[in-house]
Write a protein that holds these residues in place. Sequence first.
Motif, PDB file in Angstrom:
ATOM      1  N   ALA A 173       0.827  -1.205   0.000  1.00  0.00           N
ATOM      2  CA  ALA A 173       0.000   0.000   0.000  1.00  0.00           C
ATOM      3  C   ALA A 173       0.864   1.260   0.000  1.00  0.00           C
ATOM      4  O   ALA A 173       0.544   2.253  -0.658  1.00  0.00           O
ATOM      5  CB  ALA A 173      -0.929  -0.009   1.211  1.00  0.00           C
ATOM      6  N   LEU A 174       1.966   1.222   0.753  1.00  0.00           N
ATOM      7  CA  LEU A 174       2.888   2.364   0.761  1.00  0.00           C
ATOM      8  C   LEU A 174       3.543   2.543  -0.603  1.00  0.00           C
ATOM      9  O   LEU A 174       3.713   3.678  -1.079  1.00  0.00           O
ATOM     10  CB  LEU A 174       3.953   2.156   1.839  1.00  0.00           C
ATOM     11  N   LEU A 175       3.889   1.436  -1.256  1.00  0.00           N
ATOM     12  CA  LEU A 175       4.465   1.512  -2.596  1.00  0.00           C
ATOM     13  C   LEU A 175       3.470   2.150  -3.566  1.00  0.00           C
ATOM     14  O   LEU A 175       3.853   2.981  -4.406  1.00  0.00           O
ATOM     15  CB  LEU A 175       4.833   0.107  -3.081  1.00  0.00           C
ATOM     16  N   ILE A 176       2.194   1.789  -3.450  1.00  0.00           N
ATOM     17  CA  ILE A 176       1.168   2.399  -4.290  1.00  0.00           C
ATOM     18  C   ILE A 176       1.150   3.906  -4.094  1.00  0.00           C
ATOM     19  O   ILE A 176       1.084   4.683  -5.054  1.00  0.00           O
ATOM     20  CB  ILE A 176      -0.215   1.801  -3.976  1.00  0.00           C
ATOM     21  N   ALA A 177       1.214   4.340  -2.830  1.00  0.00           N
ATOM     22  CA  ALA A 177       1.183   5.777  -2.534  1.00  0.00           C
ATOM     23  C   ALA A 177       2.358   6.502  -3.172  1.00  0.00           C
ATOM     24  O   ALA A 177       2.208   7.585  -3.744  1.00  0.00           O
ATOM     25  CB  ALA A 177       1.175   5.995  -1.017  1.00  0.00           C
ATOM     26  N   VAL A 178       3.547   5.915  -3.095  1.00  0.00           N
ATOM     27  CA  VAL A 178       4.745   6.565  -3.623  1.00  0.00           C
ATOM     28  C   VAL A 178       4.676   6.682  -5.147  1.00  0.00           C
ATOM     29  O   VAL A 178       4.913   7.755  -5.715  1.00  0.00           O
ATOM     30  CB  VAL A 178       6.009   5.789  -3.194  1.00  0.00           C
ATOM     31  N   VAL A 179       4.337   5.588  -5.839  1.00  0.00           N
ATOM     32  CA  VAL A 179       4.335   5.637  -7.301  1.00  0.00           C
ATOM     33  C   VAL A 179       3.166   6.475  -7.819  1.00  0.00           C
ATOM     34  O   VAL A 179       3.274   7.135  -8.868  1.00  0.00           O
ATOM     35  CB  VAL A 179       4.306   4.221  -7.913  1.00  0.00           C
ATOM     36  N   PHE A 180       2.049   6.495  -7.085  1.00  0.00           N
ATOM     37  CA  PHE A 180       0.929   7.321  -7.503  1.00  0.00           C
ATOM     38  C   PHE A 180       1.288   8.801  -7.380  1.00  0.00           C
ATOM     39  O   PHE A 180       0.946   9.611  -8.259  1.00  0.00           O
ATOM     40  CB  PHE A 180      -0.301   7.003  -6.662  1.00  0.00           C
ATOM     41  N   ALA A 181       1.961   9.162  -6.293  1.00  0.00           N
ATOM     42  CA  ALA A 181       2.404  10.550  -6.131  1.00  0.00           C
ATOM     43  C   ALA A 181       3.386  10.926  -7.234  1.00  0.00           C
ATOM     44  O   ALA A 181       3.336  12.031  -7.787  1.00  0.00           O
ATOM     45  CB  ALA A 181       3.042  10.736  -4.756  1.00  0.00           C
ATOM     46  N   ALA A 182       4.285  10.020  -7.574  1.00  0.00           N
ATOM     47  CA  ALA A 182       5.250  10.282  -8.646  1.00  0.00           C
ATOM     48  C   ALA A 182       4.534  10.487  -9.976  1.00  0.00           C
ATOM     49  O   ALA A 182       4.868  11.404 -10.743  1.00  0.00           O
ATOM     50  CB  ALA A 182       6.248   9.133  -8.745  1.00  0.00           C
ATOM     51  N   ALA A 183       3.531   9.659 -10.272  1.00  0.00           N
ATOM     52  CA  ALA A 183       2.771   9.808 -11.516  1.00  0.00           C
ATOM     53  C   ALA A 183       2.034  11.146 -11.548  1.00  0.00           C
ATOM     54  O   ALA A 183       1.938  11.792 -12.602  1.00  0.00           O
ATOM     55  CB  ALA A 183       1.776   8.655 -11.669  1.00  0.00           C
ATOM     56  N   THR A 184       1.518  11.569 -10.391  1.00  0.00           N
ATOM     57  CA  THR A 184       0.827  12.855 -10.308  1.00  0.00           C
ATOM     58  C   THR A 184       1.758  13.997 -10.666  1.00  0.00           C
ATOM     59  O   THR A 184       1.410  14.900 -11.434  1.00  0.00           O
ATOM     60  CB  THR A 184       0.263  13.065  -8.892  1.00  0.00           C
ATOM     61  N   VAL A 185       2.959  13.974 -10.115  1.00  0.00           N
ATOM     62  CA  VAL A 185       3.917  15.050 -10.353  1.00  0.00           C
ATOM     63  C   VAL A 185       4.417  15.025 -11.799  1.00  0.00           C
ATOM     64  O   VAL A 185       4.567  16.081 -12.435  1.00  0.00           O
ATOM     65  CB  VAL A 185       5.092  14.944  -9.358  1.00  0.00           C
ATOM     66  N   ILE A 186       4.666  13.850 -12.345  1.00  0.00           N
ATOM     67  CA  ILE A 186       5.114  13.760 -13.744  1.00  0.00           C
ATOM     68  C   ILE A 186       4.029  14.301 -14.677  1.00  0.00           C
ATOM     69  O   ILE A 186       4.310  15.056 -15.622  1.00  0.00           O
ATOM     70  CB  ILE A 186       5.452  12.305 -14.121  1.00  0.00           C
ATOM     71  N   THR A 187       2.780  13.932 -14.412  1.00  0.00           N
ATOM     72  CA  THR A 187       1.667  14.406 -15.235  1.00  0.00           C
ATOM     73  C   THR A 187       1.565  15.923 -15.183  1.00  0.00           C
ATOM     74  O   THR A 187       1.332  16.592 -16.196  1.00  0.00           O
ATOM     75  CB  THR A 187       0.348  13.775 -14.768  1.00  0.00           C
ATOM     76  N   ARG A 188       1.751  16.489 -13.997  1.00  0.00           N
ATOM     77  CA  ARG A 188       1.675  17.937 -13.833  1.00  0.00           C
ATOM     78  C   ARG A 188       2.861  18.631 -14.505  1.00  0.00           C
ATOM     79  O   ARG A 188       2.701  19.668 -15.157  1.00  0.00           O
ATOM     80  CB  ARG A 188       1.647  18.265 -12.335  1.00  0.00           C
ATOM     81  N   ARG A 189       4.033  18.051 -14.368  1.00  0.00           N
ATOM     82  CA  ARG A 189       5.231  18.671 -14.934  1.00  0.00           C
ATOM     83  C   ARG A 189       5.179  18.698 -16.459  1.00  0.00           C
ATOM     84  O   ARG A 189       5.644  19.645 -17.090  1.00  0.00           O
ATOM     85  CB  ARG A 189       6.465  17.903 -14.467  1.00  0.00           C
ATOM     86  N   HIS A 190       4.615  17.676 -17.057  1.00  0.00           N
ATOM     87  CA  HIS A 190       4.500  17.588 -18.512  1.00  0.00           C
ATOM     88  C   HIS A 190       3.037  17.771 -18.893  1.00  0.00           C
ATOM     89  O   HIS A 190       2.447  16.943 -19.587  1.00  0.00           O
ATOM     90  CB  HIS A 190       5.037  16.245 -18.997  1.00  0.00           C
ATOM     91  N   ALA A 191       2.451  18.892 -18.451  1.00  0.00           N
ATOM     92  CA  ALA A 191       1.020  19.134 -18.633  1.00  0.00           C
ATOM     93  C   ALA A 191       0.635  19.297 -20.092  1.00  0.00           C
ATOM     94  O   ALA A 191      -0.540  19.168 -20.431  1.00  0.00           O
ATOM     95  CB  ALA A 191       0.602  20.378 -17.842  1.00  0.00           C
ATOM     96  N   GLY A 192       1.581  19.586 -20.959  1.00  0.00           N
ATOM     97  CA  GLY A 192       1.264  19.722 -22.367  1.00  0.00           C
ATOM     98  C   GLY A 192       1.197  18.410 -23.108  1.00  0.00           C
ATOM     99  O   GLY A 192       0.881  18.377 -24.301  1.00  0.00           O
ATOM    100  N   VAL A 193       1.491  17.322 -22.437  1.00  0.00           N
ATOM    101  CA  VAL A 193       1.483  16.005 -23.068  1.00  0.00           C
ATOM    102  C   VAL A 193       0.310  15.199 -22.527  1.00  0.00           C
ATOM    103  O   VAL A 193       0.148  15.057 -21.316  1.00  0.00           O
ATOM    104  CB  VAL A 193       2.809  15.251 -22.796  1.00  0.00           C
ATOM    105  N   ARG A 194      -0.509  14.672 -23.403  1.00  0.00           N
ATOM    106  CA  ARG A 194      -1.601  13.816 -22.953  1.00  0.00           C
ATOM    107  C   ARG A 194      -1.037  12.529 -22.369  1.00  0.00           C
ATOM    108  O   ARG A 194      -0.167  11.899 -22.963  1.00  0.00           O
ATOM    109  CB  ARG A 194      -2.524  13.483 -24.124  1.00  0.00           C
ATOM    110  N   MET A 195      -1.561  12.130 -21.209  1.00  0.00           N
ATOM    111  CA  MET A 195      -1.053  10.943 -20.535  1.00  0.00           C
ATOM    112  C   MET A 195      -1.965   9.726 -20.679  1.00  0.00           C
ATOM    113  O   MET A 195      -1.674   8.677 -20.113  1.00  0.00           O
ATOM    114  CB  MET A 195      -0.824  11.254 -19.056  1.00  0.00           C
ATOM    115  N   THR A 196      -3.068   9.860 -21.428  1.00  0.00           N
ATOM    116  CA  THR A 196      -3.934   8.701 -21.621  1.00  0.00           C
ATOM    117  C   THR A 196      -3.200   7.532 -22.272  1.00  0.00           C
ATOM    118  O   THR A 196      -3.363   6.381 -21.845  1.00  0.00           O
ATOM    119  CB  THR A 196      -5.176   9.079 -22.448  1.00  0.00           C
ATOM    120  N   PRO A 197      -2.383   7.763 -23.321  1.00  0.00           N
ATOM    121  CA  PRO A 197      -1.641   6.623 -23.872  1.00  0.00           C
ATOM    122  C   PRO A 197      -0.649   6.034 -22.874  1.00  0.00           C
ATOM    123  O   PRO A 197      -0.357   4.833 -22.929  1.00  0.00           O
ATOM    124  CB  PRO A 197      -0.919   7.217 -25.091  1.00  0.00           C
TER     125      PRO A 197
END
Length: 312
Positions: A173-197
């Motif tokens: 569960a802790l691993l899920i939290a860490v990687v989910f937070a990382a995905a959130t930040v990556i998505t925000r940092r590259h906001a001009g790129v669609r992340m659906t693919p």
Amino acid sequence: MDQLAAPLPHSAAPAPDRSDMRQGALLVFGAALAWSFGGAIARGLTVSDSWTVIAWRSFFAAVFLLGFMLWRDGPAGTLRLFRTMGLAGLGVALCFATASISFVVALGYTTVANILLMQAGVPLIAALLGVVFLGEAVDRVTWAAILAVIAGIAVMVSDSFAANVSFIGDGLALLIAVVFAAATVITRRHAGVRMTPAVCLGVIIGTVVGAVLSSGLMVSARDFGLLFLFGAFNLGLGMALFATGARLIPSALAALISTMEPVLGPVWVWLIHAEVPAPRTLVGGGVVFLALVAHILWQWRRSRRTALPLPN
């Protein structure tokens, strides 16, 4: 829908306007709502092999996401999105693959309530990553809400000292939290790129891993229907909404809104399967819920105050 644009410079995140903030918040809330049914669906399955569940869940999510992109962008546009997602998209794909696989495996070791409420630590991790990598300023009210969420988690995991919670389950569960937070930040940092693919690639990875490690892919008709809901609705729709919304709002806020998943998840399991949460789980979930509602109301008041015309 989000528009395809050049990636933002790595040094800063975009400054969203109020309409984008509102749309992003609603999309992320929709994702959390869809995800919150995961535990209730999983508890209805009779499949004993977690890898079989992962394979079918990921497959149906991949079919949903691919169909969504083909409907929205057409074959040529969908192919272009996969080609242009870059290393950021690959990072998000790996994060979501890890999170979706870990969630199903963790269900075999601990309760749905403990898995979901452990994920309430995502806002703190995302806020810290956003400060370090995006230079996003986190105001005092948001920090207070994050600390309140952490307090709710502390109440929940206090049962661990009585050996009622698996360390393997909590670790996943802790691993899920860490990687989910990382995905959130990556998505925000590259906001001009669609992340659906990217999230589609993530569930394709999950499909392959699950199929390879599964002891067999044959399931009953009832389980097949539940696995379809588990993949297409719970995972696929949730990922599509989150990937679209998280790019429009600050990382800490996106992660904070997503804590509606751990708040609502135990409620659906309670109502559908009569898996009554422990008193500490209810108390901790109440703290998380109140912190989130208070923060959303504060954000709303602040946006209205900013929108008021200045006096002549």
